[in-house]
Scaffold this motif. Structure first.
Motif, PDB file in Angstrom:
ATOM      1  N   ASP A 170      28.601  35.974  44.440  1.00  0.00           N
ATOM      2  CA  ASP A 170      28.615  34.683  43.770  1.00  0.00           C
ATOM      3  C   ASP A 170      30.039  34.166  43.643  1.00  0.00           C
ATOM      4  O   ASP A 170      30.990  34.793  44.091  1.00  0.00           O
ATOM      5  N   GLN A 203      41.606  35.962  45.169  1.00  0.00           N
ATOM      6  CA  GLN A 203      42.747  36.076  44.270  1.00  0.00           C
ATOM      7  C   GLN A 203      43.466  37.407  44.446  1.00  0.00           C
ATOM      8  O   GLN A 203      44.678  37.483  44.371  1.00  0.00           O
ATOM      9  N   LEU A 209      19.085  37.161  37.944  1.00  0.00           N
ATOM     10  CA  LEU A 209      20.434  37.332  38.471  1.00  0.00           C
ATOM     11  C   LEU A 209      20.656  36.561  39.761  1.00  0.00           C
ATOM     12  O   LEU A 209      21.733  36.051  40.010  1.00  0.00           O
ATOM     13  N   ASP A 267      21.283  34.311  34.417  1.00  0.00           N
ATOM     14  CA  ASP A 267      22.336  35.103  33.782  1.00  0.00           C
ATOM     15  C   ASP A 267      23.692  34.558  34.214  1.00  0.00           C
ATOM     16  O   ASP A 267      24.415  35.162  34.996  1.00  0.00           O
ATOM     17  N   PHE A 287      36.052  34.431  43.993  1.00  0.00           N
ATOM     18  CA  PHE A 287      37.372  34.093  43.467  1.00  0.00           C
ATOM     19  C   PHE A 287      38.191  35.360  43.251  1.00  0.00           C
ATOM     20  O   PHE A 287      39.364  35.425  43.619  1.00  0.00           O
ATOM     21  N   ALA A 288      37.560  36.392  42.692  1.00  0.00           N
ATOM     22  CA  ALA A 288      38.261  37.649  42.452  1.00  0.00           C
ATOM     23  C   ALA A 288      38.775  38.227  43.763  1.00  0.00           C
ATOM     24  O   ALA A 288      39.891  38.729  43.857  1.00  0.00           O
ATOM     25  N   ALA A 331      32.175  33.865  41.263  1.00  0.00           N
ATOM     26  CA  ALA A 331      33.181  34.636  40.537  1.00  0.00           C
ATOM     27  C   ALA A 331      33.709  35.776  41.394  1.00  0.00           C
ATOM     28  O   ALA A 331      34.913  36.034  41.458  1.00  0.00           O
ATOM     29  N   GLU A 332      32.796  36.429  42.086  1.00  0.00           N
ATOM     30  CA  GLU A 332      33.194  37.541  42.939  1.00  0.00           C
ATOM     31  C   GLU A 332      34.105  37.039  44.050  1.00  0.00           C
ATOM     32  O   GLU A 332      35.093  37.676  44.401  1.00  0.00           O
TER      33      GLU A 332
END
Lengths: 312, 292
Positions: free
Chosen positions: B4, B13, B151, B107, B9-10, B6-7
């Protein structure tokens, strides 16, 4: 002495390896030990100690990324102490793990007892049968419980077919109960093994002696078998309790809105919230809270000699 | 490949070199702020002008465009019409005890916050701390009504098709399209509060030097025919409105393409979030989930 001899290699080979002046057998025992331990030691350093240090460092950062990552702060720890939601969840996770560990042991003990004392020739076969489910992927076994516990699942359908219930029981799935049931199922074989080993080590003569002295079977069990299997029970408890505190997959799949555990929130902090410092802090807190009782338990066990160590 | 936003971006980054990145609009600001994407040369994009102004505007940060809007989606209530005692019409209906134990929420802190805020008449993208607190309490209050959090898309489909979840909140059109294809009696309900909607698109990584190929890829991606095909398959919205003439009636009707100006008036697209706000929302969401 025989193990030293087995290390003895031809001189030619010794030369190839750079010609140690001493014979290999001449290496002091301490160095031999170091050589043997080195691979696992390096493994632990790289995969356990270094990540742990990284985690500790991370927990004091303000943010995992960007300029804020250089800022040293206790913010995550303060957040943890001020936030009752995290503390409650941690307590709940510990409670779930405790429940799972105790139920697993209670259910596994008779199995282990039977295997050790009554299985006879079939011991090996039965032991394998008990372990076979563990060959299937952990994830699949958790998913399988969805089929059993769901509102149209096997259990509800069966009970309705029997006429025991009219409406499907909805509390079975997506709840704390589902998490406990699933985890107990998964951990029973692992709880049974250490108990089984402990029971095997009991001298049959001791039980005979007990009965000769007039003990009834149940007295023999409580006075002889049970106390002697305590090391196995403790080992089982640790086997089950420690991994389940940080459990993530099972609550995520069957836990529903109220069955989540601290592992889920830690995952969330890392993967979704991108709040790595908070995730690291929570992980360390879990470790700390689990380690303290363990240390106390281990010390108590050592003093009483319960773990089979020399108590004199 | 990532699970997703967030993953993703991590990953980027922490040093993963991506030539092209496809995040959704609420993340765009963060990518630009962190210097992970380079500005677009919009003159090299053949279909740039066919993308509605409303979409292009979202990719404009500090006077430059950074992302090529590609797909957009609504978040609506996916309802099993055959199971609910009564059809829900608003987001506030999710709190109705009638549905106890049969609602599934995504979630996702950002989305659930926006959903709850909207249900109680709060602008999701501009709240006071008191309103944050209020929304948090409302989300905790909602828990007895929830079956579980979903999820991902697969789980949303499974929950709805098994009949355990009567209402799947924040469902995208693709979930609905699968349920319809499978022959379930489902409805895709636009809440009276209006749709929440998201827009995603392609950005070019800062270290990408192979720009000729990159623009060639982007032009192919937003080509009307390929976009129309994408919409017909998944019922996602195509950001290139030149594609509309090739879109099947069924998909067009679901997306309400003929009436899009009006839809936009009543639809809230997710706004770029600062890192700080994202932290707040994720903490809030975790506290909701951790609440007993």
């Amino acid at each position: 002495m025989s193990d030293e001899k087995s290390l003895n290699t031809p001189d030619a080979m010794k030369e190839e390896r750079g010609g140690t002046v001493k014979k290999i057998t001449g290496i002091p025992r301490k160095s031999q030990l170091a050589l043997l331990v080195a691979p696992s030691f390096i493994w632990l350093i790289i995969l356990l100690v270094l990540p742990l240090i990284t985690m500790i460092g991370l927990s004091f950062q303000k943010s995992a990324f960007g300029v804020d990552s250089d800022v040293f702060t206790f913010a995550s720890y303060i957040n943890f102490w001020q936030n009752s939601a995290y503390q409650n969840l941690l307590m709940k996770s510990l409670w779930i793990s405790l429940l799972v560990a105790v139920i697993s042991i209670v259910l596994a003990y008779p199995v282990a007892y039977f295997l050790a004392f009554h299985a006879g020739d079939k011991q090996g076969l039965l032991l394998n049968i008990m372990i076979i489910p563990a060959w299937t992927s952990f994830l699949l076994r958790v998913l399988a419980w969805r089929l059993i516990l769901g509102s149209n699942g096997l259990l509800n359908t069966f009970l309705m077919w029997l006429g025991v219930i009219q409406e499907p029981i909805s509390g079975l799935f997506y709840s704390v109960n589902a998490v406990v049931i699933t985890l107990v199922y998964i951990w029973i074989p692992f709880a049974a093994l250490p108990i089984y080993v402990a029971l095997l080590r009991i001298e049959p003569g001791l039980l005979e002696a007990a009965s000769d002295l007039g003990a009834r079977p149940w007295q023999g069990f409580f006075k002889v078998t049970l106390p002697l299997s305590i090391p196995g029970i403790l080992a089982s408890f640790l086997y089950v309790f420690i991994p389940t505190v940080g459990e993530y997959v099972t609550p995520a799949l069957v836990g529903g809105p109220n069955g989540l555990m601290i592992g889920n929130i830690i995952w969330d902090q890392f993967m979704r919230g991108l709040d790595w410092p908070m995730g690291a802090t929570l992980s360390l807190m879990v470790m700390l809270i689990v380690i303290i009782p363990l240390v106390i338990m281990a010390r108590a066990a050592q003093q009483t000699g319960i773990l089979g160590g020399k108590s004199e | 490949v990532f699970g997703d936003d967030a993953e993703a971006f991590a990953k980027v980054q922490s040093g993963f070199k991506a030539d092209i990145i496809h995040p959704c609009s609420s993340w765009w600001g963060l990518y630009v702020e962190s210097g992970l994407v380079q500005p677009l040369d919009t003159t090299r994009l053949t279909a740039w002008e066919d993308i509605p102004e409303a979409f292009r505007k979202q990719s404009e940060i500090n006077g430059q465009y950074y992302f090529v809007p590609w797909d957009w989606y609504y978040e609506a209530l996916l309802v099993r019409s055959d199971l609910v005692p009564e059809m829900p019409t608003t987001l506030a209906d999710l709190w109705d005890p009638m549905y106890a134990g049969h609602i599934s929420l995504w979630d996702n802190g950002e989305v659930s916050f926006a959903t709850a805020a909207l249900a109680f008449g709060i602008d999701p993208f501009n709240t006071t701390p008191e309103q944050d607190q209020f929304v948090k309490e409302k989300l905790i209050e909602l828990k007895p009504n929830l079956l579980t959090y979903w999820l991902d898309y697969t789980q949303a489909i499974e929950l709805s098709s098994s009949g355990d979840a009567w209402i799947v909140a924040s469902a995208w059109q693709d979930t609905y399209s699968v349920m319809v294809d499978e022959g379930y009696d489902v409805a895709y309900v636009e809440p009276e509060e209006g749709y929440l909607a998201g827009l995603c698109g392609y950005g070019i990584g800062t270290d990408n030097t192979n720009l000729d190929l990159t623009y060639e890829f982007l032009n192919a991606a937003i080509d009307p025919h390929s976009m129309a095909n994408f919409t017909n398959e998944y019922w996602y919205g195509a950001a290139n409105f030149a594609a509309n003439e090739f879109i099947d009636d069924e998909a067009a009707e679901l997306l309400r393409l003929d009436d899009f100006e009006n839809v936009l008036l009543n639809t809230r697209f997710y706004q770029p979030l600062t890192a700080e706000r994202r932290d707040q929302l994720s903490d809030l969401w975790n506290e909701v989930k951790a609440a007993p």
